[in-house]
Design an enzyme around this catalytic site. Sequence first.
Site, PDB file in Angstrom:
ATOM      1  N   GLN A  47      45.238  -5.081 -93.799  1.00  0.00           N
ATOM      2  CA  GLN A  47      45.848  -6.402 -93.673  1.00  0.00           C
ATOM      3  C   GLN A  47      46.260  -7.001 -95.001  1.00  0.00           C
ATOM      4  OE1 GLN A  47      41.985  -7.958 -92.100  1.00  0.00           O
ATOM      5  NE2 GLN A  47      42.480  -9.773 -93.332  1.00  0.00           N
TER       6      GLN A  47
ATOM      7  N   CYS B 151      43.453 -10.658 -89.695  1.00  0.00           N
ATOM      8  CA  CYS B 151      42.581  -9.713 -88.994  1.00  0.00           C
ATOM      9  C   CYS B 151      42.731  -9.819 -87.475  1.00  0.00           C
ATOM     10  CB  CYS B 151      41.131  -9.962 -89.379  1.00  0.00           C
ATOM     11  SG  CYS B 151      40.568 -11.654 -89.071  1.00  0.00           S
TER      12      CYS B 151
ATOM     13  N   HIS C 160      35.815 -13.230 -88.495  1.00  0.00           N
ATOM     14  CA  HIS C 160      36.624 -12.026 -88.675  1.00  0.00           C
ATOM     15  C   HIS C 160      36.852 -11.344 -87.332  1.00  0.00           C
ATOM     16  CE1 HIS C 160      38.420  -8.819 -90.959  1.00  0.00           C
ATOM     17  NE2 HIS C 160      37.513  -7.928 -90.632  1.00  0.00           N
TER      18      HIS C 160
END
Length: 350
Positions: free
Chosen positions: A157, A163, A298
Amino acid sequence: MEGFLSQPPKVIRKSYKKKIAAVAAFIVVVGAVAVFYSWDSSSKNVQGLKELELQHAEYKEYLNRFGKSYDDEAEYFKRFNIFRTNSAYIRIQNSILSTWKMGINKFADMSHEEFKSIFLGTKVEFKPKIQEKKTHQLFASSVDWRVTNNVTPVKDQGYCGSCWAFSATGAIESAISIKKKKLILLSEQQLVDCSWAYGNEGCNGGLMDYAFEYVLKYGLSTENNYSYTGRDAKCKKAKAKKVSAKISNYADVTSNDYNALLSAVSFQPVSVAVDATVWAYYESGVLLSSDCGTDLNHGVLAVGYDMNDNYWILKNSWGTSWGEQGYIRLSIESGEGTCGVQMVASYPVV
């Protein structure tokens, strides 16, 4: 003075000689100590310089290994000092950890504050959608969707908090592969640029369910057509209209239930939110629930599990130089799960 002069001359001379001898002896001792400390200090300086040289050589090798360079001298030494601190931290942690280990990776010359702000500052308020929560009753003792070639290669990324987009595309890629026997790379950049109206915020964060909502309406183009740049940009509608993937729905997995997540992953890879605060230097092994918290920050993809050795297999989006070739393993535990892996999970239906 009078008392002093009233002493006999011989007594005065003997006392004086004793004082002179004592002072002389003191000077000799002080001199010896001074010489010793001078030598010791010099020795320590030499040793310190050698250690600094070794650390500098190690940092140069690190920069070459990860293709990094800093033209500004102040920035270079700033990064070097951060690297030295992090290297020491990793060594100390590895002497304590028992089920997993840390290693030097591309994050090693970033401060933890920088790491958190770039890679973990992606939390978006979660608003549960009204969707059917599917739970299957039967599942195998171990599953790894990589073995059957139903998982696309690990991606990176970059310095963008996207993410969530990689987790969502990974889930869709695998779902299509399992059903249609065709593995294609889908566009994360399209989600970064075009799904703001659904609650996502590009490089500043998002959520996999919001991405699924967008794809549900508009579909998704390929990575080749709508390439990843790792930056926020205006939606390229012409490219976005070249749809290569569609989904018919998506489902949220029952929260805080490892059986529900096991059964879901047994049918296809599943998008999961986790607390990745301690993941920066992960190299190998299995994290336990005691190693991390549950402050979700995340998005990753659960691509398998092993109930015999008790771990989840998660695909990350930090490149193959991180972790176990881009993957991480977490222990299977009850409740919210290790790093909160069982709190917010969902998957697309194709």
